[in-house]
Scaffold this active site. Structure first.
Site, short mmCIF file in Angstrom:
data_model
loop_
_atom_site.label_atom_id
_atom_site.label_comp_id
_atom_site.label_asym_id
_atom_site.label_seq_id
_atom_site.Cartn_x
_atom_site.Cartn_y
_atom_site.Cartn_z
N TYR A 104 0.87 -1.17 0.00
CA TYR A 104 0.00 0.00 0.00
C TYR A 104 0.91 1.22 0.00
CZ TYR A 104 -3.50 3.41 1.57
OH TYR A 104 -4.31 4.51 1.67
N ASP A 145 -2.10 -1.36 -4.04
CA ASP A 145 -2.48 0.01 -4.36
C ASP A 145 -1.19 0.83 -4.46
OD1 ASP A 145 -3.39 2.58 -4.53
OD2 ASP A 145 -4.63 2.50 -2.73
N HIS A 246 -12.27 1.29 -4.36
CA HIS A 246 -11.46 0.49 -5.28
C HIS A 246 -12.19 -0.80 -5.61
CE1 HIS A 246 -7.41 2.48 -4.39
NE2 HIS A 246 -8.18 2.95 -3.41
#
Length: 261
Positions: A104, A145, A246
């Site tokens: 992330y 991500d 998302h």
């Protein structure tokens, strides 16, 4: 082998969405980001009942990553080597002969220039990790991500300001440096052009207007890339009730190593 990555934006809030999705898609691995809970509060037992063991690195209210695996795995690290910030942004496991880095990446828009420097520091550490794997002849996947739109095509017109950290030239240059080690962007390898968004903001009607971003990515090392079969965002999840902003990115690989030519 089916691998997916999904920024779930609070796993406890969207636990049922994840369970429904797991039952429907039956991935071998699901990498979750932004779980927004401490490690001991992650619903590991609930996912175990669904057939998945968990590797979790949590943090109160923010960040956090978790990898759900159907089958045996080992945790290789719970923090990205070389990244000095203590935030819960990386967990790495080994399963079915693959090392899977679940990441992330910092957004980079908060914390002024220091916040952006932290984003670039993470990218530099991730690039160094990939270099180490390549030197060790390790098969690996780096997914999650990334908070980067690699090209203008990965950002809907007007969705971001030109100076946004997700599209700044330094962000895109760092992405290219990582890619140019010899890694394959799974989605663009099969779908070189066109919108393939993985994120739509909750604000300003982004979802109904399809004003999205492609910021969730899966990078494959060379031998893994030879096994690539499919790669696609699961857009339908964004239309569910109380969804994450998302959607999952799903990649399928041929099982085992490719046959030598």
């Amino acid at each position: 082998m089916k691998i997916a990555t999904w920024n779930i934006n609070s796993v406890r809030l969207r636990q049922d969405l994840v369970l429904d999705w797991l039952a429907r898609e039956q991935p071998d691995v699901l990498m979750l980001q932004e779980i927004k809970c401490e490690t001991h509060l992650f619903p590991s037992e609930v996912f175990a009942q669904a057939g998945y063991r968990s590797a979790v690195v949590g943090q109160k209210s923010y960040n956090g990553v978790a990898t759900l695996v159907r089958g045996d795995f080992t945790v290789t690290t719970e923090h990205l080597p070389g990244f000095t910030d203590p935030a819960a942004r990386y967990v790495e496991v080994c399963t079915q002969g693959l090392v899977l880095g679940n990441l992330y990446l910092p957004n980079g828009n908060s914390g002024a220039e220091q916040g952006y420097a932290t984003k670039l520091e993470f990218l530099a550490a991730l690039t160094a990790r990939a270099q180490d794997f390549l030197q060790q002849d390790t098969d690996f996947v780096l997914a999650g991500d990334y908070n980067i739109c690699p090209t203008p095509e990965d950002c809907a017109p007007g969705a971001l300001a030109p100076d946004d950290a997700l599209v700044r030239p330094q962000s895109r240059a760092a992405w290219r440096q990582l890619r140019w080690l010899g890694l394959t962007d799974a989605l663009r390898a099969l779908h070189p052009h066109g919108a393939a968004y993985t994120f739509w903001d909750y604000q300003a009607g982004a979802w109904p207007r399809d004003s999205g971003l492609r910021i969730d990515h899966m990078l494959l090392s060379p031998r893994v890339a030879e096994r690539l079969q499919t790669a696609q965002p699961d857009r339908e999840e964004r239309g569910k009730e109380r969804p994450s902003d998302h959607v999952p990115l799903i990649v399928t690989l041929e099982n085992g190593a490719p046959t030598p030519s």
